[in-house]
Design a protein around this motif. Structure first.
Motif, PDB file in Angstrom:
ATOM      1  N   GLN A 170       5.345  -0.592   2.157  1.00  0.00           N
ATOM      2  CA  GLN A 170       4.869   0.736   1.791  1.00  0.00           C
ATOM      3  C   GLN A 170       5.635   1.263   0.581  1.00  0.00           C
ATOM      4  O   GLN A 170       6.858   1.292   0.568  1.00  0.00           O
ATOM      5  CB  GLN A 170       5.021   1.703   2.967  1.00  0.00           C
TER       6      GLN A 170
ATOM      7  N   LEU B  65       3.878  -5.721   6.042  1.00  0.00           N
ATOM      8  CA  LEU B  65       3.328  -4.566   5.331  1.00  0.00           C
ATOM      9  C   LEU B  65       4.447  -3.905   4.537  1.00  0.00           C
ATOM     10  O   LEU B  65       5.523  -3.637   5.077  1.00  0.00           O
ATOM     11  CB  LEU B  65       2.719  -3.562   6.300  1.00  0.00           C
TER      12      LEU B  65
ATOM     13  N   THR C  41      -2.403  -9.338   5.773  1.00  0.00           N
ATOM     14  CA  THR C  41      -1.233 -10.104   6.265  1.00  0.00           C
ATOM     15  C   THR C  41      -1.579 -11.479   6.805  1.00  0.00           C
ATOM     16  O   THR C  41      -0.687 -12.189   7.279  1.00  0.00           O
ATOM     17  CB  THR C  41      -0.394  -9.356   7.341  1.00  0.00           C
TER      18      THR C  41
ATOM     19  N   SER D 274       1.329   2.083   5.367  1.00  0.00           N
ATOM     20  CA  SER D 274       1.185   0.950   6.281  1.00  0.00           C
ATOM     21  C   SER D 274       0.440   1.366   7.543  1.00  0.00           C
ATOM     22  O   SER D 274      -0.363   0.597   8.088  1.00  0.00           O
ATOM     23  CB  SER D 274       2.571   0.401   6.653  1.00  0.00           C
TER      24      SER D 274
ATOM     25  N   ARG E 152      -2.981  -0.269   9.368  1.00  0.00           N
ATOM     26  CA  ARG E 152      -3.029  -0.671  10.778  1.00  0.00           C
ATOM     27  C   ARG E 152      -4.165   0.025  11.524  1.00  0.00           C
ATOM     28  O   ARG E 152      -4.774  -0.546  12.432  1.00  0.00           O
ATOM     29  CB  ARG E 152      -1.694  -0.364  11.473  1.00  0.00           C
TER      30      ARG E 152
ATOM     31  N   PRO F 188       2.495  -7.083  11.315  1.00  0.00           N
ATOM     32  CA  PRO F 188       2.857  -5.752  10.805  1.00  0.00           C
ATOM     33  C   PRO F 188       4.135  -5.739   9.972  1.00  0.00           C
ATOM     34  O   PRO F 188       4.289  -4.878   9.095  1.00  0.00           O
ATOM     35  CB  PRO F 188       3.026  -4.926  12.087  1.00  0.00           C
TER      36      PRO F 188
ATOM     37  N   SER G 151       0.855  -1.189   0.000  1.00  0.00           N
ATOM     38  CA  SER G 151       0.000   0.000   0.000  1.00  0.00           C
ATOM     39  C   SER G 151       0.891   1.238   0.000  1.00  0.00           C
ATOM     40  O   SER G 151       2.117   1.141   0.007  1.00  0.00           O
ATOM     41  CB  SER G 151      -0.908   0.013   1.234  1.00  0.00           C
TER      42      SER G 151
END
Length: 340
Positions: A150, A148, A223, A133, A137, A145, A130
């Protein structure tokens, strides 16, 4: 003389052939330290991209990494995301992967590298790409996490329709063509709801292979395993315990209702009744649910009051748009500690 010369030449040719074959043998290659050099065969000579790790080289093939989940219509203030899944039996380097879309001519366009540095992902892991991140969240439960990724920008993915393209070395290895009609028809607002892959064993664009993420898991599963993924041929609804006591002592304060379904895109009603048949609590009403999960009852009725000690009936009803209905009943006891 000529005959002897001819025989000598034939022997030398055979010797040279065997020597080449011996050198290309895997065992010999390992012995002399050439195990890190990819062996060229008829089946892989045209593949361009190689992912290396732990001293070995792996060609990133179609089917190794797949599109798992897409959020193309985020809620206000949210961001798009694309989740990919390592479907291979080995690690893959994210540096070898790119995201894109399709242009008007049907060719891959707006291609973005997923990673500029070597970044190995384990088999069976889910990775979310994305532009923020932190935004992911804030809006969804993120179990891992560290998975993720970015980027400064993503390819454009339209709210009504579009194409998500996953590439390796410029070659398309997976592609999803989506429209907003993929979403469950009973959803009133599709904003912020992702679409999830049901099966990694069939094509991304096979009919019914992407569904709206379930409401009871927060409308997305970045995730981790997709809520609409089929996990079993079994239909069951079970209580973790037949007795619970919502007295705040930390022991069995909640009734856990565990369920598992053999099909996806189900809706559910879960109601709690007294042993006299009186409706006490509506736990869930016409809610899209994952293929497995749990609901909890804290012992409160619909007015927010603690229910009386006694026997209660948990009625779990799930149905789909075709009219198929499954109903499960379980009984439990709400207990309280006796005063000393």
């Amino acid at each position: 003389m000529q005959k002897i010369l001819l025989i000598s030449l034939l022997l030398l040719s055979k010797l040279a052939f065997n020597l080449i074959k011996f050198i290309l043998n895997d065992n010999y290659r390992n012995q002399i330290g050439l195990h890190h050099i990819p062996k060229i065969t008829a089946s892989n000579h045209s593949r361009l991209v190689v992912s290396s790790f732990a001293g070995h080289y792996r060609v990133v093939e179609k089917g190794d990494v797949l599109i798992s989940e897409v959020l193309f219509n985020p809620k206000s203030g949210g961001v798009d995301f694309v989740e990919i899944y390592n479907h291979s039996g080995h690690e893959i380097d994210l540096k070898e992967l790119q995201l894109g879309n399709l242009n008007a001519a049907g060719f891959a366009a707006s291609i973005k590298n997923i990673s500029s540095a070597r970044h190995l992902i384990a088999p069976g892991s889910y990775w979310v790409i994305s532009t923020s991140s932190e935004n992911i969240r804030q809006n969804y439960e993120v179990k891992y996490p560290n998975q993720l990724i970015q980027l400064s920008s993503l390819p454009a993915y339209g709210n009504e329709k579009g194409n998500v393209v996953l590439l390796s070395g410029g070659q398309i290895i997976d592609q999803l063509n989506y429209t907003s009609k993929i979403h469950h028809p009973l959803l009133r607002n599709e904003d912020g709801i992702s679409i999830e892959r049901v099966s990694f064993d069939v094509d991304a664009n096979a009919q019914g292979n992407f569904k709206s993420a379930a409401a009871n898991i927060g409308f997305a599963t970045p995730t981790y395993k997709n809520s609409q993924m089929l996990v079993s041929n079994e239909n069951s609804v079970k209580l973790s315990s037949k007795t619970f006591s919502p007295d705040g002592d930390g022991y069995e304060d909640l009734l856990l209702v565990n369920y598992q379904l053999d099909n996806h895109a189900k809706l559910a009603n879960i109601n709690i009744y007294s042993d006299q048949g009186k409706l006490v609590r509506k736990l869930c009403q016409n809610q899209t649910i994952a293929t497995e999960g749990l609901f909890t009852w804290d012992g409160l009725n619909d007015r927010g009051e603690v229910s009386a000690v006694g026997i209660y009936v948990v009625v779990f009803e799930c149905f789909d748009l075709s009219g198929q209905v499954k109903k499960f009943k379980n009984t439990c006891v709400l207990a309280m500690k006796l005063n000393d």
